[in-house]
Design an enzyme around this catalytic site. Structure first.
Site, PDB file in Angstrom:
ATOM      1  N   GLU A 141     -12.091   6.168   4.350  1.00  0.00           N
ATOM      2  CA  GLU A 141     -11.698   6.720   5.651  1.00  0.00           C
ATOM      3  C   GLU A 141     -12.977   7.226   6.312  1.00  0.00           C
ATOM      4  OE1 GLU A 141      -8.836   9.474   4.176  1.00  0.00           O
ATOM      5  OE2 GLU A 141      -7.597   7.850   3.372  1.00  0.00           O
ATOM      6  N   PHE A 149      -2.145   6.361  12.356  1.00  0.00           N
ATOM      7  CA  PHE A 149      -2.367   7.752  11.948  1.00  0.00           C
ATOM      8  C   PHE A 149      -3.660   8.331  12.499  1.00  0.00           C
ATOM      9  CE2 PHE A 149      -3.733   4.828   8.550  1.00  0.00           C
ATOM     10  CZ  PHE A 149      -5.113   4.990   8.683  1.00  0.00           C
ATOM     11  N   ASN A 198       1.736  10.859   6.228  1.00  0.00           N
ATOM     12  CA  ASN A 198       1.018  10.130   7.266  1.00  0.00           C
ATOM     13  C   ASN A 198       1.546  10.557   8.635  1.00  0.00           C
ATOM     14  OD1 ASN A 198       0.083   6.709   6.404  1.00  0.00           O
ATOM     15  ND2 ASN A 198      -1.073   8.577   6.350  1.00  0.00           N
ATOM     16  N   TYR A 234     -18.100  30.471  46.209  1.00  0.00           N
ATOM     17  CA  TYR A 234     -17.365  29.337  45.644  1.00  0.00           C
ATOM     18  C   TYR A 234     -16.130  29.749  44.859  1.00  0.00           C
ATOM     19  CZ  TYR A 234     -21.351  26.206  46.628  1.00  0.00           C
ATOM     20  OH  TYR A 234     -22.323  25.470  47.221  1.00  0.00           O
ATOM     21  N   ARG A 244     -13.623  30.040  47.612  1.00  0.00           N
ATOM     22  CA  ARG A 244     -13.513  28.893  48.502  1.00  0.00           C
ATOM     23  C   ARG A 244     -13.189  27.596  47.778  1.00  0.00           C
ATOM     24  NH1 ARG A 244     -18.654  26.445  50.958  1.00  0.00           N
ATOM     25  NH2 ARG A 244     -19.479  28.492  50.401  1.00  0.00           N
ATOM     26  N   TYR A 295       0.822  -1.208   0.000  1.00  0.00           N
ATOM     27  CA  TYR A 295       0.000   0.000   0.000  1.00  0.00           C
ATOM     28  C   TYR A 295       0.859   1.263   0.000  1.00  0.00           C
ATOM     29  CZ  TYR A 295      -2.936   3.815   1.461  1.00  0.00           C
ATOM     30  OH  TYR A 295      -3.576   5.025   1.527  1.00  0.00           O
ATOM     31  N   HIS A 305      -1.841  16.522  -2.323  1.00  0.00           N
ATOM     32  CA  HIS A 305      -2.360  16.601  -0.960  1.00  0.00           C
ATOM     33  C   HIS A 305      -2.102  17.956  -0.301  1.00  0.00           C
ATOM     34  CE1 HIS A 305      -3.121  12.439  -1.536  1.00  0.00           C
ATOM     35  NE2 HIS A 305      -3.269  12.140  -0.264  1.00  0.00           N
TER      36      HIS A 305
END
Length: 501
Positions: A410, A325, A192, A277, A280, A50, A80
């Site tokens: 994906e 990944f 990746n 609060y 405290r 791959y 990409h």
């Protein structure tokens, strides 16, 4: 600084973020050369691997001829690089370069030493790839931003050098580096991985840790400004609960308030039984934030040292396809950091509201004499409320979201990059809230003169006064807030809570 791959500490990563150079120990190249040789043998066998001799994602069934293996990796980087938005800040990019170099240097990614050397060369020369901030969903790695980074290695894309944008080719020339000719899998190994989301989350973590300690300093100041009690910080209370962050927060508040003459002045005869609060319950709230940040720190340190590309090449020469990944651990860590940052700011805003309310604080309304003629801190509290409200919206968990990508190959993604990206905005908001509280608390303490607070609180007051005069009558508030906010962001007030002041 020399760091063995897989062994970086958070302190070392913070130093790299701030400009420290990174080197790897002698002999680091051997595991890489072994993995490259193992991959070459598998390629020669004709096996389908791959991303090495196949397409990517949904195109994984497409075999690529041996003559096109180099072009496959080059096309991957170019196609990409699809990010948008402003460039990531330089400290983040420094961390991305370091994390990517150290991950590849572990020798499970089948990249040659020259790839790692080029990453380190850019980092140490201060030549930083220009990476658009948006475009990653945090699964299949931070593909788009890492593609923009990786283009610079081959002499394409853009980089930033001393605030100026230059071409990738010019960037390499300035760094004294030749362009890399990508080998099989090297483009995929560069793209990746979770290094972008992890770097963003680490910067957010470091900011959150400083904000937590600043919040404790500001909270101690507000206790004395409002003539509050230090009894809620008694160690016996917190030992009975056993939460470590709470125990530590209470100890910090006790130390910050130790020796306060203001506290001694109302130890007897005060008709108030319990403080609100926001005074405290500081150990309980800030301690819970500390515990969240400690857990996030553990996760992010692991991730910073991890190998997160795919496929991986084992020491035995096996090629394993998996999903390291997927940045779900980073997404959860970033979401937890966001919750802590929002709560640090929310509690501080409540203390500002208390200080400006004469019924609760016993101080002049809005912390100014001649109220009516002067409005004092009236709108500064409104600004703090606006920032706290904005953080509540930003704190919504991003890890619960997923949008399928790559034609449903994906089909579940982490959204870790978005989860980490929003931390910078949240930290900026909380730094603004804390700056306002520091100004308000210093103003409140001024009304108790000639009584003094503890040495650490008086030091904090002096730091505020180095930037902003007491508020005797109305003037522009924004410059004072900006000046004190700069000290918050520099970590000056955090150092007091950490005992470094």
């Amino acid at each position: 600084m020399i760091i063995a791959p897989g062994s970086a500490t958070l302190a070392q990563l913070r130093a790299i973020m701030q400009g420290e150079a990174l080197e790897l120990p002698q002999g680091w190249q051997a595991p890489l050369e072994q993995s490259v040789a193992a991959l070459a043998a598998r390629i020669a066998s004709g096996e389908a691997l791959y991303g090495v001799n196949t397409g990517f994602g949904k195109l994984a069934s497409q075999r690529i001829g041996s003559a096109d293996l180099a072009k496959l990796q080059l096309n991957l980087l170019r196609s990409h690089a699809a990010g948008i938005g402003s460039f990531m800040p330089e400290p983040v990019v420094r961390l991305i370069l370091a994390l990517k170099a150290m991950s590849l240097a572990r020798g499970a990614s089948a990249v040659r030493p020259v790839v790692v050397q080029t990453l380190l060369g850019l980092l140490n020369a201060g030549v930083l790839p220009a990476i658009p901030a948006k475009g990653s969903v945090g699964a299949s790695g931070d593909l788009a931003p890492l593609a923009h980074l990786s283009l610079v290695l081959i002499g394409e894309g853009q980089a930033r050098v001393e605030g100026t944008t230059v071409s990738g080719a010019e960037a390499l020339r300035l760094a004294g580096l030749p362009p890399v000719a990508l080998g099989p899998k090297e483009g995929l190994a560069l793209l990746n991985g979770t290094q972008v989301s992890t770097a963003l989350a680490l910067v957010g973590l470091f900011q959150a840790q400083d904000l937590l300690h600043t919040g404790l300093t500001a909270g101690a100041m507000s206790v004395d400004a409002a003539r509050g009690s230090d009894t809620p910080f008694d160690p016996r209370i917190h030992a009975l609960r056993g939460q470590p962050g709470q125990i530590e927060a209470a100890a910090t508040l006790r130390r910050l308030l130790d020796g306060s003459a203001i506290r001694e002045s109302h130890r007897t005869g005060d008709t108030r039984v319990q403080d609100p609060y926001c005074l405290r319950c500081q150990p309980q709230v800030m301690g819970a934030c500390a515990d969240q940040l400690a857990h996030a720190a553990t996760v992010l340190q692991r991730e910073a040292n991890a190998v997160t590309d795919n496929p991986l090449v084992t020491a035995e020469g096996e090629v394993l396809s998996g999903g390291n990944f997927h940045a779900e651990p980073v997404a959860f860590a970033a979401d937890n950091i966001a919750l802590a940052v929002a709560e640090i700011g929310a509690l501080a805003e409540r203390r500002i509201a208390l200080l400006t309310d004469p019924v609760l604080s016993g101080l002049p309304a809005f912390l100014v004499r001649e109220g009516g003629l002067n409005s004092g801190f009236m709108i500064a509290q409104v600004t703090a409320a606006a920032l706290a409200s904005e953080n509540k919206s930003l704190a919504h968990p991003r890890s619960v979201d997923s949008m399928p990508t790559s034609a449903n190959q994906e089909d579940h993604v982490s959204m870790a990059t978005g989860a980490a990206l929003r931390l910078a905005e949240m930290a900026d908001n909380t730094a603004g809230i804390l700056a306002i509280e520091l100004l308000a608390a210093a103003q409140g303490i001024g009304f108790h003169r000639p009584l003094t607070s503890s040495p650490p609180v008086e030091q904090a007051v002096a730091m505020v006064r180095s930037q902003a005069a007491p508020w005797d009558e109305d003037r522009h508030m924004a410059p004072d807030i900006a000046a004190v906010k700069a000290l918050v962001e520099a970590g000056d007030f955090a150092a007091l809570a950490e005992g470094r002041g």
